[in-house]
Design a protein around this motif. Structure first.
Motif, PDB file in Angstrom:
ATOM      1  N   ASP A 185      47.997  27.705  31.615  1.00  0.00           N
ATOM      2  CA  ASP A 185      47.133  26.807  32.385  1.00  0.00           C
ATOM      3  C   ASP A 185      45.948  26.322  31.564  1.00  0.00           C
ATOM      4  O   ASP A 185      45.462  25.207  31.753  1.00  0.00           O
ATOM      5  N   THR A 224      53.445  26.035  39.241  1.00  0.00           N
ATOM      6  CA  THR A 224      52.075  26.198  39.726  1.00  0.00           C
ATOM      7  C   THR A 224      51.966  27.522  40.491  1.00  0.00           C
ATOM      8  O   THR A 224      52.967  28.205  40.717  1.00  0.00           O
ATOM      9  N   ARG A 282      50.512  29.362  36.754  1.00  0.00           N
ATOM     10  CA  ARG A 282      50.225  27.967  36.405  1.00  0.00           C
ATOM     11  C   ARG A 282      50.587  27.777  34.926  1.00  0.00           C
ATOM     12  O   ARG A 282      49.812  28.064  34.027  1.00  0.00           O
TER      13      ARG A 282
END
Length: 299
Positions: A185, A224, A282
């Motif tokens: 992420d 996600t 993520r």
């Protein structure tokens, strides 16, 4: 004319005895056995050593190389390549001997031989020459093929070594689907699909891997955490995968080598119960295929 003699047969017999005494048996193939038989047959023909001494030395050296490879327990493919080359050189020596013997007969033929017999001998010599040339050409082709195969093997090994280094730099992990490179992420803007400078650097490294391995493709999968709506998460995961794809396209990688898929909250890497776990979820995973092999579907 004094006939030339060679002592390669005792050397071959000694080598055979040494091989038999070894506790680890040498590599052997049917082609190598056939070549040894051809050699013994050619050596028993005095015309070969008399009329084709240079070709016979070449044939002997080629067979010794094949026997040495067998003794070293080289792989059977390499032993067969050397055995085939020796077999062709033995045939060349035999054909050259036939040719020169025929030519000697023609040269020594007296005036009492009629034109018909002289013509027949000349034709026989021409045919022997053609066979010798064909055998020599086959031997050279076999040698070139062996050299090309060796070069191809070395090139493949060099590419494999370079790929291993590049994948280690990308922290790639081997899975049943192929090598997987994970972009966390932190390589994207918060809740955005834009790659950060570090993310772009990683994509550029991946592009180099693809340039050096044109038979490979990638599948870019976005994921996600469970925060937010399912529709938003699915759309964000797809955009992040496409962002990586666009970075690769910008580096000149062909579009048909890149596939993307957004999964949203599916296939989490960890639970979504803590902030640290949600960050692990993520991510973008990049699956690198094997050469000319489709990437298996996610189970």
């Amino acid at each position: 004319m004094k006939k030339a003699t060679y002592t390669t047969l005792p050397g071959l017999l000694a080598m055979a005895a040494l091989l038999a005494a070894c506790s680890s048996a040498p590599t052997t193939t049917s082609l190598l056995d056939q070549t040894r038989g051809d050699y013994m047959a050619a050596q028993s023909n005095p015309m070969v050593s008399t009329y084709a001494p240079r070709e016979w030395r070449d044939a002997s050296a080629a067979l010794e190389a094949a026997n040495a490879a067998a003794t070293r327990q080289d792989d059977k493919e390499q032993v067969d390549k050397l055995a085939y080359l020796a077999k062709q050189k033995i045939a060349t020596a035999q054909e050259v001997a036939k040719q020169k013997a025929a030519e000697a007969d023609v040269a020594n033929a007296g005036k009492q031989r009629d034109e018909l017999r002289l013509e027949a001998r000349t034709q026989q010599a021409d045919q022997a020459t053609a066979r010798a040339q064909a055998a020599q050409a086959a031997a050279e082709a076999a040698k070139a093929q062996a050299q090309n195969a060796e070069m191809a093997t070395r090139d493949a090994q060099a590419r494999a070594a370079a790929l291993e280094v590049q994948l280690a730099d990308l922290a790639a992990k081997k899975t049943e689907r192929g090598m997987i490179i994970t972009l966390g992420d932190v390589l994207f803007g918060t809740d955005k699909a834009d790659l950060t400078s570090n993310g772009i650097n990683t994509a550029n490294k991946l592009a180099e891997v693809l340039k050096n391995n044109p038979q490979r493709t990638v599948l870019i999968e976005g994921f996600t955490d469970s925060t937010g709506s399912a529709a938003h998460n699915l759309e964000l995961s797809q955009r992040r995968a496409e962002s990586v794809r666009n970075a690769l396209l910008g580096q000149g990688i062909a579009r048909d080598r890149i596939a993307t898929r957004g999964y949203g909250v599916a296939y989490p890497a960890a639970g979504n119960d803590t902030a640290a776990n949600r960050q692990l979820n993520r991510r973008v995973e990049i699956v690198l295929s094997e050469d000319n092999t489709a990437i298996p579907a996610r189970r």
